[in-house]
Write a protein that holds these residues in place. Sequence first.
Motif, mmCIF file in Angstrom:
data_model
loop_
_atom_site.group_PDB
_atom_site.id
_atom_site.type_symbol
_atom_site.label_atom_id
_atom_site.label_comp_id
_atom_site.label_asym_id
_atom_site.label_seq_id
_atom_site.Cartn_x
_atom_site.Cartn_y
_atom_site.Cartn_z
ATOM 1 N N THR A 18 0.840 -1.273 0.193
ATOM 2 C CA THR A 18 -0.147 -0.363 -0.480
ATOM 3 C C THR A 18 1.035 0.992 0.102
ATOM 4 O OG1 THR A 18 -1.870 -1.006 0.516
ATOM 5 C CG2 THR A 18 -0.869 1.366 0.972
ATOM 6 N N GLN A 19 1.539 1.557 0.809
ATOM 7 C CA GLN A 19 2.697 2.520 0.745
ATOM 8 C C GLN A 19 3.517 2.332 -0.036
ATOM 9 O OE1 GLN A 19 2.559 4.721 3.632
ATOM 10 N NE2 GLN A 19 0.885 3.330 4.088
ATOM 11 N N ALA A 20 4.145 1.629 -1.130
ATOM 12 C CA ALA A 20 4.688 1.884 -1.992
ATOM 13 C C ALA A 20 4.029 2.515 -3.435
ATOM 14 C CB ALA A 20 5.423 0.280 -2.730
ATOM 15 N N GLY A 21 2.563 1.660 -3.280
ATOM 16 C CA GLY A 21 1.624 2.277 -4.514
ATOM 17 C C GLY A 21 0.808 3.312 -4.165
ATOM 18 N N LEU A 22 0.933 3.665 -3.032
ATOM 19 C CA LEU A 22 0.747 5.490 -3.013
ATOM 20 C C LEU A 22 1.525 6.127 -3.512
ATOM 21 C CD1 LEU A 22 -1.923 5.225 0.441
ATOM 22 C CD2 LEU A 22 -2.447 4.962 -1.974
ATOM 23 N N ALA A 23 2.889 6.079 -2.438
ATOM 24 C CA ALA A 23 3.831 6.946 -2.745
ATOM 25 C C ALA A 23 4.560 6.932 -4.117
ATOM 26 C CB ALA A 23 5.326 6.518 -2.428
ATOM 27 N N LEU A 24 4.068 6.454 -4.964
ATOM 28 C CA LEU A 24 4.114 6.226 -6.505
ATOM 29 C C LEU A 24 2.754 6.714 -7.284
ATOM 30 C CD1 LEU A 24 4.961 2.883 -8.203
ATOM 31 C CD2 LEU A 24 6.525 4.415 -7.748
ATOM 32 N N ALA A 25 1.557 7.425 -6.395
ATOM 33 C CA ALA A 25 -0.066 7.219 -6.970
ATOM 34 C C ALA A 25 0.441 9.011 -6.424
ATOM 35 C CB ALA A 25 -0.882 7.292 -6.675
ATOM 36 N N LYS A 26 1.009 9.184 -5.630
ATOM 37 C CA LYS A 26 1.839 10.519 -5.001
ATOM 38 C C LYS A 26 2.744 11.211 -6.240
ATOM 39 C CE LYS A 26 3.005 13.214 -0.623
ATOM 40 N NZ LYS A 26 3.053 14.015 0.570
ATOM 41 N N GLU A 27 3.419 10.918 -6.451
ATOM 42 C CA GLU A 27 4.053 11.014 -7.694
ATOM 43 C C GLU A 27 3.891 11.329 -9.264
ATOM 44 O OE1 GLU A 27 7.357 7.992 -7.847
ATOM 45 O OE2 GLU A 27 7.877 9.406 -5.645
ATOM 46 N N GLY A 28 2.354 10.905 -8.948
ATOM 47 C CA GLY A 28 1.546 10.399 -10.466
ATOM 48 C C GLY A 28 2.110 9.785 -11.219
#
Length: 93
Positions: A18-28
């Motif tokens: 989850t944290q990895a996915g959210l970090a990538l999403a936050k980076e666009g």
Amino acid sequence: TAKVAVAAALPGDAEAQTQAGLALAKEGRALEALPALRRAHALDPQAAERKRDLARTLGEAADAELSRGSAAAARSLLSEAAALEPRFPELLE
């Protein structure tokens, strides 16, 4: 990112995914975030917040596909999001 590295080292850990996915999403990078968020949801399908995170990111990925000119891919992602989260349109606000 460091969170992506941790997720790679811990493929069976829903929180790391989850944290990895959210970090990538936050980076666009919503399209790149989907595998980790899908894996997190598969590992912990009852977690409502993980389901919402995945649905929201599917919507962001659909936007990315639309901007690339791929309406069919966008429709598929939006359909997946709606199946996961009945209140999906509200998540995009």
